[in-house]
Structures are given as C-alpha cells and as structure tokens.
Design an enzyme around this catalytic site. Sequence first.
Site, PDB file in Angstrom:
ATOM      1  NE  ARG A 133       3.911   6.816   1.283  1.00  0.00           N
ATOM      2  CZ  ARG A 133       4.149   5.636   1.892  1.00  0.00           C
ATOM      3  NH1 ARG A 133       4.681   4.633   1.235  1.00  0.00           N
ATOM      4  NH2 ARG A 133       3.833   5.478   3.147  1.00  0.00           N
TER       5      ARG A 133
ATOM      6  CG  HIS B 258      10.826  -1.966   4.990  1.00  0.00           C
ATOM      7  ND1 HIS B 258       9.472  -1.782   4.870  1.00  0.00           N
ATOM      8  CD2 HIS B 258      11.000  -3.161   5.587  1.00  0.00           C
ATOM      9  CE1 HIS B 258       8.850  -2.833   5.391  1.00  0.00           C
ATOM     10  NE2 HIS B 258       9.755  -3.688   5.822  1.00  0.00           N
ATOM     11  CB  ILE B 259      11.968   3.087   0.480  1.00  0.00           C
ATOM     12  CG1 ILE B 259      11.426   2.276  -0.702  1.00  0.00           C
ATOM     13  CG2 ILE B 259      12.649   4.376   0.031  1.00  0.00           C
ATOM     14  CD1 ILE B 259      10.213   2.899  -1.373  1.00  0.00           C
ATOM     15  CB  SER B 260      12.189   4.828   5.206  1.00  0.00           C
ATOM     16  OG  SER B 260      11.218   3.947   5.757  1.00  0.00           O
TER      17      SER B 260
ATOM     18  CD  GLU C 179      10.435  -7.150   5.866  1.00  0.00           C
ATOM     19  OE1 GLU C 179      10.963  -8.122   6.462  1.00  0.00           O
ATOM     20  OE2 GLU C 179       9.712  -6.316   6.432  1.00  0.00           O
TER      21      GLU C 179
ATOM     22  NE  ARG D 114       9.577   6.619   8.598  1.00  0.00           N
ATOM     23  CZ  ARG D 114       8.668   6.288   7.673  1.00  0.00           C
ATOM     24  NH1 ARG D 114       8.911   5.286   6.842  1.00  0.00           N
ATOM     25  NH2 ARG D 114       7.541   6.973   7.563  1.00  0.00           N
TER      26      ARG D 114
ATOM     27  NE  ARG E 292       6.565   4.794  10.020  1.00  0.00           N
ATOM     28  CZ  ARG E 292       5.485   4.847   9.245  1.00  0.00           C
ATOM     29  NH1 ARG E 292       5.207   3.860   8.434  1.00  0.00           N
ATOM     30  NH2 ARG E 292       4.692   5.907   9.261  1.00  0.00           N
TER      31      ARG E 292
ATOM     32  CG  ASN F  32       8.331  -1.792   0.599  1.00  0.00           C
ATOM     33  OD1 ASN F  32       7.722  -1.939   1.665  1.00  0.00           O
ATOM     34  ND2 ASN F  32       8.927  -0.661   0.263  1.00  0.00           N
TER      35      ASN F  32
ATOM     36  CG  ASP G  90      -0.062 -17.098   8.369  1.00  0.00           C
ATOM     37  OD1 ASP G  90       1.010 -17.121   9.000  1.00  0.00           O
ATOM     38  OD2 ASP G  90      -1.180 -17.112   8.927  1.00  0.00           O
TER      39      ASP G  90
ATOM     40  CB  ALA H  13       1.536   0.245   6.667  1.00  0.00           C
TER      41      ALA H  13
ATOM     42  N   PRO I  10       0.794  -1.225   0.000  1.00  0.00           N
ATOM     43  CG  PRO I  10      -0.130  -1.107   2.122  1.00  0.00           C
ATOM     44  CD  PRO I  10       0.523  -2.067   1.178  1.00  0.00           C
ATOM     45  CG  ASN I  11      -0.274   4.348   1.227  1.00  0.00           C
ATOM     46  OD1 ASN I  11      -1.217   4.906   0.656  1.00  0.00           O
ATOM     47  ND2 ASN I  11      -0.392   3.823   2.426  1.00  0.00           N
TER      48      ASN I  11
ATOM     49  CG  HIS J 217       5.013  -1.925  10.362  1.00  0.00           C
ATOM     50  ND1 HIS J 217       6.368  -2.196  10.404  1.00  0.00           N
ATOM     51  CD2 HIS J 217       4.873  -0.862   9.517  1.00  0.00           C
ATOM     52  CE1 HIS J 217       7.007  -1.322   9.631  1.00  0.00           C
ATOM     53  NE2 HIS J 217       6.123  -0.507   9.078  1.00  0.00           N
TER      54      HIS J 217
ATOM     55  CE1 TYR K  85       8.701   5.296   2.825  1.00  0.00           C
ATOM     56  CE2 TYR K  85       7.107   7.092   2.992  1.00  0.00           C
ATOM     57  CZ  TYR K  85       7.628   5.901   3.470  1.00  0.00           C
ATOM     58  OH  TYR K  85       7.084   5.315   4.581  1.00  0.00           O
TER      59      TYR K  85
HETATM   60  C1  DQA Z   1       7.979   1.367   4.046  1.00  0.00           C
HETATM   61  C2  DQA Z   1       8.013   1.580   5.552  1.00  0.00           C
HETATM   62  C3  DQA Z   1       6.640   1.373   6.160  1.00  0.00           C
HETATM   63  O1  DQA Z   1       6.694   1.620   7.571  1.00  0.00           O
HETATM   64  C4  DQA Z   1       5.637   2.315   5.553  1.00  0.00           C
HETATM   65  O2  DQA Z   1       4.347   2.058   6.072  1.00  0.00           O
HETATM   66  C5  DQA Z   1       5.635   2.277   4.066  1.00  0.00           C
HETATM   67  C6  DQA Z   1       6.918   2.202   3.373  1.00  0.00           C
HETATM   68  C7  DQA Z   1       9.334   1.680   3.379  1.00  0.00           C
HETATM   69  O3  DQA Z   1       9.515   1.267   2.241  1.00  0.00           O
HETATM   70  O4  DQA Z   1      10.177   2.360   3.975  1.00  0.00           O
HETATM   71  O5  DQA Z   1       4.593   2.383   3.425  1.00  0.00           O
HETATM   72  O6  DQA Z   1       7.702  -0.008   3.791  1.00  0.00           O
END
Ligand code: DQA
Length: 145
Positions: A17, A100-102, A98, A107, A111, A74, A87, A77, A9-10, A80, A22
């Site tokens: 965003r 994560h960009i950040s 896995e 943070r 997270r 990725n 599963d 959210a 998502p997002n 978390h 990001y």
């Molecule tokens: C994220 C980190 C997550 O906490 C956040 O909800 C995201 C992006 C990252 O790529 O840093 O949507 O997965």
Amino acid sequence: MKILVINGPNLNFLGIREKGIYGSESYDTLIARLRAKAEAEGIELECFQDNSEGAIIDRIQKAYFDEVDGIIINPGAYAHYSIAIRDALASVTVPKIEVHISNVYKREEFRHTSVVTPVCDGEILGLGLNGYLLAMDAMKELCKR
Ligand code: DQA
C-alpha cells in the site's frame, strides 16, 4: 518482560500500500525486525495484526489475562475514531505506546486527531518502521517505573 505489538487495519499490506508514505518493507519484515530486537534484548514479544475493530479489542482484553507488561499499538485508521479501542486500552493499566509510521500531521486533516493518544503513555510518529523499535526501547524504560 512481555510486550504485545498490535497492528490495525491495512498494516498487513505494508510494502504493497502507498509505498511513498509507508515504504516498501513488508509487514513480515517489520515483524522480523521486532523479533530480532526482542531476542537480542531478552524480551518476550507477541505480535498481532487484524483488520477488524472487534478482534483488536478482544486482543487487548486478552492481554490483561496474559499479564502482558506493555502494549505498543498502531491502530491504523481506527486511531482517528474508534472510541471502542480507546476504551479497551483505557481498561488495561499497563504502559501503552501509540505508533504511526507516517507523520499524520503532514497529511489530511482527518488524520490529525487520535482518540487513542489520551489513554496512551506516549506516541511515536513519522519515523517509519523504526518507530516500533524506538517504542520498544521506550517501553523498557516505562516498565522499569
Ligand atoms: C497510520 C496512519 C493512519 O492515518 C492510517 O489510516 C494508517 C496508518 C500510520 O501508521 O501512519 O493505516 O496509522
């Protein structure tokens, strides 16, 4: 070798965003960078993004039937708290990374936990969009094992 990259998502909102976190590159730019690397290295690449948990689970299950060699995810959210995505990943035995960009550990505390990490082979975080490209390199090695 067939690699599936899943973004949750997002992540379709990259470049729009929270640019301070990001960056300003768009989701389409990310995919173009991944495709260019895949093409140069002879990797078959499938990219999938969805904002909903069920669609991501369906895509992970489809990877089983498609005989994908590795999954880079990725989960956004969902990392978390989605036991359902965890599963689904656990039920597919191919290598999983896995991303994560950040740097989630710099943070908010919520997270700092990922329920997905224990069912993945490795994790790359805090390196921006480059993390996905590094994950592709790592996946090539994992698939050789
Ligand atoms: C994220 C980190 C997550 O906490 C956040 O909800 C995201 C992006 C990252 O790529 O840093 O949507 O997965």
